[in-house]
Design a protein around this motif. Structure first.
Motif, PDB file in Angstrom:
ATOM      1  N   LYS A 105      -9.698   5.901 -18.653  1.00  0.00           N
ATOM      2  CA  LYS A 105     -10.357   6.914 -17.820  1.00  0.00           C
ATOM      3  C   LYS A 105     -10.465   8.241 -18.553  1.00  0.00           C
TER       4      LYS A 105
ATOM      5  N   PHE B  38      -0.519  11.081  -6.269  1.00  0.00           N
ATOM      6  CA  PHE B  38      -1.853  10.635  -6.680  1.00  0.00           C
ATOM      7  C   PHE B  38      -2.943  11.457  -5.986  1.00  0.00           C
ATOM      8  N   GLU B  39      -2.792  11.684  -4.690  1.00  0.00           N
ATOM      9  CA  GLU B  39      -3.780  12.475  -3.938  1.00  0.00           C
ATOM     10  C   GLU B  39      -3.904  13.891  -4.499  1.00  0.00           C
TER      11      GLU B  39
ATOM     12  N   LYS C 165      -5.578  13.339  -8.412  1.00  0.00           N
ATOM     13  CA  LYS C 165      -6.774  12.568  -8.763  1.00  0.00           C
ATOM     14  C   LYS C 165      -8.027  13.416  -8.980  1.00  0.00           C
TER      15      LYS C 165
ATOM     16  N   CYS D 254      -6.446   9.753 -13.628  1.00  0.00           N
ATOM     17  CA  CYS D 254      -5.272   9.066 -13.076  1.00  0.00           C
ATOM     18  C   CYS D 254      -5.619   7.628 -12.757  1.00  0.00           C
ATOM     19  N   SER D 255      -4.635   6.768 -12.859  1.00  0.00           N
ATOM     20  CA  SER D 255      -4.843   5.374 -12.514  1.00  0.00           C
ATOM     21  C   SER D 255      -3.655   4.849 -11.734  1.00  0.00           C
TER      22      SER D 255
ATOM     23  N   LEU E 248       1.794   4.974 -11.557  1.00  0.00           N
ATOM     24  CA  LEU E 248       0.670   5.887 -11.680  1.00  0.00           C
ATOM     25  C   LEU E 248       0.621   6.374 -13.122  1.00  0.00           C
TER      26      LEU E 248
ATOM     27  N   ILE F 190      -1.156   9.013 -15.761  1.00  0.00           N
ATOM     28  CA  ILE F 190      -1.845  10.307 -15.738  1.00  0.00           C
ATOM     29  C   ILE F 190      -2.133  10.748 -17.174  1.00  0.00           C
TER      30      ILE F 190
END
Length: 116
Positions: A34, A68-69, A72, A77-78, A96, A98
């Motif tokens: 990403k 994550f929220e 992101k 982030c994955s 997670l 990052i």
């Protein structure tokens, strides 16, 4: 700037070492892919700097999802969900990944988490 990748794993799952390592690797690779799409220059600098990674733990799925929220929209982030072939139920959120991102920026969010 200094860059690093942060991998956050759930402590409450009590994964075996191999399982934890595999989930951390999934998170690292997915976040890297990403990041490379969006910020190739940052990724290249990170690689030249030695591709620093830190693996930290968080207590619960809820805390991981809240983190994550928060992140992101800011960083690549994955969120990793397990396939459920070995120790965990299918779809269990394990980790997670990052970044890589600027160390000074990510530390504001993950700097207080304990190392694994």
């Amino acid at each position: 700037a200094n860059y690093k990748q942060v991998i956050v794993v759930r402590a409450d799952l009590k994964m075996g070492k191999g399982k934890l390592a595999a989930q951390a690797c999934h998170a690292s690779v997915e976040a890297y892919i990403k990041a490379e799409r969006k910020h190739a220059t940052i990724v290249n600098e990170w690689l030249e700097q030695g591709a620093e990674k830190v693996v930290v733990q968080i207590e619960t799925q809820q805390q991981l999802l809240e983190l994550f929220e928060q992140l992101k929209g800011r960083f690549p982030c994955s969120l990793i969900k397990d396939a459920g072939r070995t120790q965990l139920q299918p779809g269990t959120i394990t980790a997670l990944g990052i970044g890589p991102v600027e160390e000074i920026e990510i530390d504001k969010f993950t700097g207080k988490l304990k190392l694994v």
